[in-house]
Design an enzyme around this catalytic site. Structure first.
Site, PDB file in Angstrom:
ATOM      1  CD  GLU A   1      -7.584  -5.444  11.782  1.00  0.00           C
ATOM      2  OE1 GLU A   1      -7.977  -4.893  10.920  1.00  0.00           O
ATOM      3  OE2 GLU A   1      -7.254  -6.485  12.349  1.00  0.00           O
TER       4      GLU A   1
ATOM      5  CB  CYS B   1     -14.623  -7.833  10.963  1.00  0.00           C
ATOM      6  SG  CYS B   1     -13.927  -7.866  13.126  1.00  0.00           S
TER       7      CYS B   1
ATOM      8  CD  GLU C   1       0.930 -32.801  -4.202  1.00  0.00           C
ATOM      9  OE1 GLU C   1       1.434 -33.112  -4.546  1.00  0.00           O
ATOM     10  OE2 GLU C   1       0.734 -32.094  -2.812  1.00  0.00           O
TER      11      GLU C   1
END
Length: 335
Positions: free
Chosen positions: A60, A83, A267
């Protein structure tokens, strides 16, 4: 809201999503947010912003800096609730209010306890019109690792597997190098780059001695994930330095969450994949399937351990996507 306004809102929110996607893998532990500002006096005048790496401006703020003198009466589109608290950077809501923005369109509210509706409340208290829920399902998918971490304290878990058409990961002698082609391997490195941590078992480290680093062909400095080993890595292993953890997997994930890991890529090997699956701890499965047949039942399977004893007990997920990568397929399945 009129249908034409709703359509326009969706278009602008998807533009904001694209901005967020472009910085994914660079913002953690902050979310990869995108923001679009449309000027009040000229709807063709549009400004863009995306979250910078930690310590830098939020999406923002980046968009408001671009908008400069055009904030008065503007409409701001952001993928996540702004926020309203002081963190590494000042509150985004203060800047939005000071700029004179008239309307804020938010895809999803932020579950972070420091935000959790406070941003929306601050904007509304200042007389700003707030719309929530535009493209919410798409943004919730994009920000799923962040939303899970802030809601539960646990990272988003992806299990990555590469296999033949007959679901084998290696020959009986253990040889398995390059089952998939270069395109699939490059995509797997992109998946690493978007993850905060890569996890393998100590057995895989002893057998394959992997580096678990990001090596993308575009070169340049590349963000490297935290390397995590279940157990103890041998001295001199390429994976070192690594975080070595032991104990139950739920506790391992809780520790990674405390360290700010939003997404962990599991993995290997087959035993570790089985244990995560059996414990119900996997959010996504990514399978790279090569047009290869071992042609027997003696090759190594995707999972090592007991599975469903009857067809009624088999695990069923939701197919998210199927994509061709060179000669291979990339299949993503949601839990």
């Amino acid at each position: 809201m009129h249908s034409d306004e709703s359509t326009s809102d969706t278009v602008h929110m998807h533009r904001a999503m694209a901005l967020g996607e472009a910085v994914r893998g660079t913002t953690s532990p902050n979310p990869w947010v995108g923001c679009v500002i449309v000027a009040a006096d000229d709807p063709e005048l549009v400004f863009f912003g995306a979250t910078a790496p930690p310590g830098g401006p939020h999406a923002e703020i980046a968009a408001l800096v671009q908008a400069a003198e055009h904030g008065q009466g503007a409409t701001l589109f952001t993928t996540l609730e702004p926020c309203g608290h002081q963190g590494r950077t000042p509150p985004c809501t203060d800047a939005i209010i000071a700029a004179g923005v008239a309307r804020v369109v938010i895809a999803v509210e932020d579950p972070d306890p420091q935000v959790a509706g406070r941003g929306v409340a601050a904007l509304r208290a200042a007389g700003i019109e707030v719309t929530i829920g535009t493209a919410a399902s798409d943004v919730s998918e994009q920000l799923a690792p962040y939303l899970k971490h802030r809601s539960t304290g646990l990272p988003w878990v992806i299990v990555k597997l590469a296999a033949s058409l007959d679901a084998r990961t290696a020959a009986p002698d253990g040889s398995s190098r390059w089952i998939t082609g270069p395109e699939a391997r490059t995509d797997a490195h992109r998946l690493r780059a978007r993850s905060d941590a890569v996890l393998v078992g100590a057995g895989t480290v002893r057998a394959d001695d992997p580096e678990l680093t990001v090596r993308l062909p575009d070169g340049g400095e590349q963000r490297q994930p935290l390397r995590v080993v279940l157990g103890v890595a041998p001295p001199g292993a390429k994976v070192r330095p690594a975080l070595e953890l032991s104990g139950d997997l739920a506790g391992v994930l809780a520790e990674l969450g405390r360290r700010g890991v939003l997404q962990v890529l599991v993995e290997g090997g087959a035993s570790v994949a089985h244990d995560f699956h059996a414990a119900g701890l996997v959010d996504r499965y990514v399978l790279y399937i090569a047009p290869v047949l071992f042609g027997g039942d003696d090759g190594r399977a995707l999972f090592a351990g007991a599975g469903a004893g009857t067809i009624g007990d088999v695990w069923r997920g939701r197919l998210v996507s199927v994509e061709r990568l060179g000669e291979d397929l990339r299949v993503e399945v949601a839990a």
